[in-house]
Enzyme design. Structure first.
Site, PDB file in Angstrom:
ATOM      1  N   GLN A 213     -13.927   6.673   2.061  1.00  0.00           N
ATOM      2  CA  GLN A 213     -13.668   5.625   3.060  1.00  0.00           C
ATOM      3  C   GLN A 213     -14.270   6.042   4.397  1.00  0.00           C
ATOM      4  OE1 GLN A 213      -9.427   4.658   3.340  1.00  0.00           O
ATOM      5  NE2 GLN A 213      -9.895   2.537   2.843  1.00  0.00           N
TER       6      GLN A 213
ATOM      7  N   GLU B 139      -0.776  -6.155   9.738  1.00  0.00           N
ATOM      8  CA  GLU B 139      -2.029  -5.577   9.233  1.00  0.00           C
ATOM      9  C   GLU B 139      -3.241  -6.128  10.000  1.00  0.00           C
ATOM     10  OE1 GLU B 139      -2.531  -6.455   5.093  1.00  0.00           O
ATOM     11  OE2 GLU B 139      -4.015  -4.880   4.775  1.00  0.00           O
TER      12      GLU B 139
ATOM     13  N   TYR C 174       0.834  -1.219   0.000  1.00  0.00           N
ATOM     14  CA  TYR C 174       0.000   0.000   0.000  1.00  0.00           C
ATOM     15  C   TYR C 174       0.863   1.261   0.000  1.00  0.00           C
ATOM     16  CZ  TYR C 174      -3.941  -3.072   0.949  1.00  0.00           C
ATOM     17  OH  TYR C 174      -4.895  -4.056   0.855  1.00  0.00           O
TER      18      TYR C 174
ATOM     19  N   ASP D 130     -12.912  -4.561   2.641  1.00  0.00           N
ATOM     20  CA  ASP D 130     -13.021  -4.880   1.215  1.00  0.00           C
ATOM     21  C   ASP D 130     -13.834  -6.130   0.846  1.00  0.00           C
ATOM     22  OD1 ASP D 130     -11.239  -2.840   1.486  1.00  0.00           O
ATOM     23  OD2 ASP D 130      -9.608  -3.777   0.387  1.00  0.00           O
TER      24      ASP D 130
HETATM   25  C1  GLC Z   1      -7.342  -2.340   2.381  1.00  0.00           C
HETATM   26  C2  GLC Z   1      -8.291  -2.252   3.567  1.00  0.00           C
HETATM   27  C3  GLC Z   1      -8.631  -0.805   3.823  1.00  0.00           C
HETATM   28  C4  GLC Z   1      -7.362  -0.017   4.042  1.00  0.00           C
HETATM   29  C5  GLC Z   1      -6.346  -0.222   2.907  1.00  0.00           C
HETATM   30  C6  GLC Z   1      -4.979   0.347   3.228  1.00  0.00           C
HETATM   31  O1  GLC Z   1      -7.929  -1.917   1.217  1.00  0.00           O
HETATM   32  O2  GLC Z   1      -9.425  -3.017   3.359  1.00  0.00           O
HETATM   33  O3  GLC Z   1      -9.480  -0.677   4.932  1.00  0.00           O
HETATM   34  O4  GLC Z   1      -7.625   1.336   4.191  1.00  0.00           O
HETATM   35  O5  GLC Z   1      -6.183  -1.593   2.655  1.00  0.00           O
HETATM   36  O6  GLC Z   1      -4.490  -0.167   4.447  1.00  0.00           O
END
Ligand code: GLC
Length: 427
Positions: free
Chosen positions: A107, A389, A35, A165
Site C-alpha cells: 500500500q 471514513e 475493516y 480501490d
Molecule cells: C479501503 C481503502 C484503503 C484503506 C482500507 C482500510 O480499502 O481504499 O485505502 O487502507 O480501506 O481503511
C-alpha cells in the site's frame, strides 16, 4: 509519555477515543466490522495520531507493522492478526503463508514521511526507534523500485495496492481482467455499509480474479508484473514514493548513514514522472502498462504531486477548476467527468486522509492560502459530523464507516490543530 488534553476542544478527546477504541492491542484497526485488521497506511496514520498524545504507543504501532515485512522487503497491505468473519476476503482467500497471515500486496508507502513527522514531534524519544526501523524502510523502498518501477513510475498489480480501490483511474485496466463466473463469493462489506457507497460487483469480480491469480503464483512479484491480469502505472503511489524517498534520505542523514544509493533511486523515479504526463489533457494520468494507453481521468492521485513538491501549470489549472466545483476538500475524481459519483467510495468523495497529504505538500511549497483552505474545509466536515471514513464533497454528507482511525488521526495532527482557539477568535 501521555499528554493531557489542554486545548479545550472536545473533538480532540473524541479523536483520541476513536484511536483508543480501535486499538486491538498494539495495532489499530481502521474501523470495527468493516475493516477489522491492521492496514498498512491506516496504521501509519494512527501512529502519527498517537504521537500527539502517546509516543510509546505510536512507535509500538509502527514496529508491529514492520514485524510483518516479507523477506523481499515488501510490507503487506493487511495483517490478519486474529481471523474475523466480518471481513472478506480473509487470509484463506489470499492463500497467506506467513505468520501472522498477511495479504500479498502493499500500500502507499507513507511510513518514512510520517516517521519523520513523529521525529519532529519528539526527537529524543524517536531516535532509537528510527535506528531500528531504518534498514527495514530502506528494504521496503528498495522493493518498490526493484519490483514495481520497471517502466519508471510505480506500477500496481491490484487496485487495492493504490489505496484508492475503485477510483476511475483503474477502469481501463480492470476492463481487461478475465472474470471467473464459476467462483461464487459472499461480500461482507455491504452488510456493514450502504451498497451505494461501496465498489460495485463489477469491481469485486475483478478484484477476486486478480487475487486468484496472485494466489496461484504465491504472490511472486515477477510473475504478477509479467503475467498478471492487471498492471497500471499509478500517479498517486509514484508521488507518495517520491516524497518518501526525500524523507528517508533525511532520516538516513540524521543517523549518519550513506544515502547515495537512495538518492540514485529517487532520481530514477523522478526521471520517470514524464511517462505519466498526459499532455493532451494537461494532467498526470494513470496508464495501462500492457498497452501504454492513458486512463484519461483526473483524480486525487494526480494531486499528490504537491505532496512530492511537483507542480505543472496545466494541472494547477485543473486543480483550481475541480476544487471550485465542490464545497469540501479535494474530490477523489473529477466532478466534470461522467464517471463522478459523489458518494461512491473513490469515485468522487473527499477523503480527509488524502487532503492531509495534499495539504502537507502545499504547505511545503509555500502555497499557504490553499493549505489553509483545505485544512478549514476538512475540519468543517469533521466538526459537522464526526470522524467518518470519507464525505460527499458537495454537501458534506458523511459516508462509509464511522469512528474511522485515520480521520481521527489527521484531526489530531493536522486539521484540528488550533481549531478551538480559532473558533473562539471568530465568535
Ligand atoms: C479501503 C481503502 C484503503 C484503506 C482500507 C482500510 O480499502 O481504499 O485505502 O487502507 O480501506 O481503511
Amino acid at each position: 509519555m501521555t499528554v493531557q488534553n489542554t486545548s479545550g476542544n472536545p473533538l480532540d478527546q473524541a479523536a483520541r477515543d476513536v484511536l483508543l477504541g480501535n486499538d486491538r492491542g498494539g495495532y489499530t484497526i481502521p474501523t470495527a466490522r468493516l475493516y477489522p485488521y491492521q492496514w498498512n497506511w491506516d496504521s501509519m496514520f494512527s501512529a502519527w495520531g498517537y504521537a500527539s498524545f502517546d509516543m510509546e504507543r505510536a512507535w509500538q504501532e509502527v514496529h508491529l507493522l514492520f514485524a510483518s515485512q516479507w523477506d523481499t522487503g515488501m510490507v503487506p497491505h493487511i495483517i490478519f492478526h486474529k481471523v474475523d468473519p466480518d471481513y472478506f476476503p480473509g487470509p484463506k482467500v489470499w492463500g497467506a503463508t506467513h505468520e501472522p497471515p498477511t495479504s500479498g500486496i502493499s500500500q502507499p508507502p507513507v511510513a518514512a514521511t510520517l516517521i519523520r513527522k513523529m521525529y519532529e514531534m519528539d526527537p529524543e524519544a524517536s531516535l532509537p526507534h528510527i535506528k531500528t526501523l531504518y534498514p527495514k524502510l530502506v528494504a521496503w523502498h528498495d522493493w518498490w523500485i526493484r519490483e514495481r518501477c520497471k517502466d519508471g513510475p510505480v506500477a500496481i498489480i491490484h487496485p487495492w495496492e493504490s489505496g484508492r480501490d475503485n477510483c476511475p483511474d483503474w477502469d481501463l485496466g480492470m476492463e481487461g481482467v478475465p472474470v471467473n463466473e464459476d467462483d461464487p463469493y459472499l461480500r461482507r462489506d455491504t452488510t456493514h455499509v450502504k451498497e451505494t457507497e461501496r465498489p460495485q460487483k463489477w469491481d469485486y469480480d475483478r478484484y477476486l480474479a486478480i487475487l486468484a491469480f496472485g494466489r496461484s503464483v504465491n504472490w511472486d512479484d515477477r510473475e504478477m508484473v509479467e503475467n498478471g491480469p492487471f498492471l497500471m502505472a499509478d500517479p498517486g503511489i509514484s508521488f507518495v514514493l517520491l516524497r518518501a524517498f526525500s524523507d528517508l534520505i533525511a532520516l538516513g542523514e540524521l543517523l549518519g548513514e550513506e544515502t547515495a544509493g537512495l538518492q540514485a533511486q529517487e532520481s530514477k523515479l523522478r526521471a520517470g514522472l514524464d511517462k505519466m504526463w498526459n499532455a493532451e489533457k494537461g494532467w498526470f494520468d494513470a496508464y495501462d502498462m500492457r498497452t501504454g494507453r492513458f486512463a484519461n481521468i483526473l483524480g486525487s492521485g494526480a494531486f499528490l504531486a504537491y505532496f512530492a513538491g511537483v507542480s505543472r501549470p496545466a494541472q494547477d489549472a485543473h486543480f483550481a477548476r475541480i476544487w471550485d466545483k465542490v464545497s469540501y476538500g479535494i474530490p477523489s475524481a473529477d466532478p466534470d467527468s461522467e464517471r463522478f459519483e459523489p458518494r461512491r467510495y473513490w469515485r468522487g468523495p473527499t477523503w480527509p486522509v488524502v487532503n492531509s497529504l495534499i495539504a502537507m505538500g502545499l504547505k511545503d511549497m509555500g502555497r499557504t492560502e490553499a493549505e489553509a483552505r483545505l485544512r478549514d474545509e476538512t475540519a468543517r466536515l469533521i466538526e459537522k459530523s464526526g470522524f467518518w471514513e470519507y464525505y460527499d464533497p458537495m454537501d458534506g454528507t458523511p459516508c462509509g464507516g464511522a469512528s474511522f482511525g485515520w480521520t481521527a488521526a489527521v484531526w489530531l495532527t493536522w486539521c484540528g490543530q488550533g481549531r478551538a482557539a480559532q473558533r473562539a477568535g471568530k465568535e
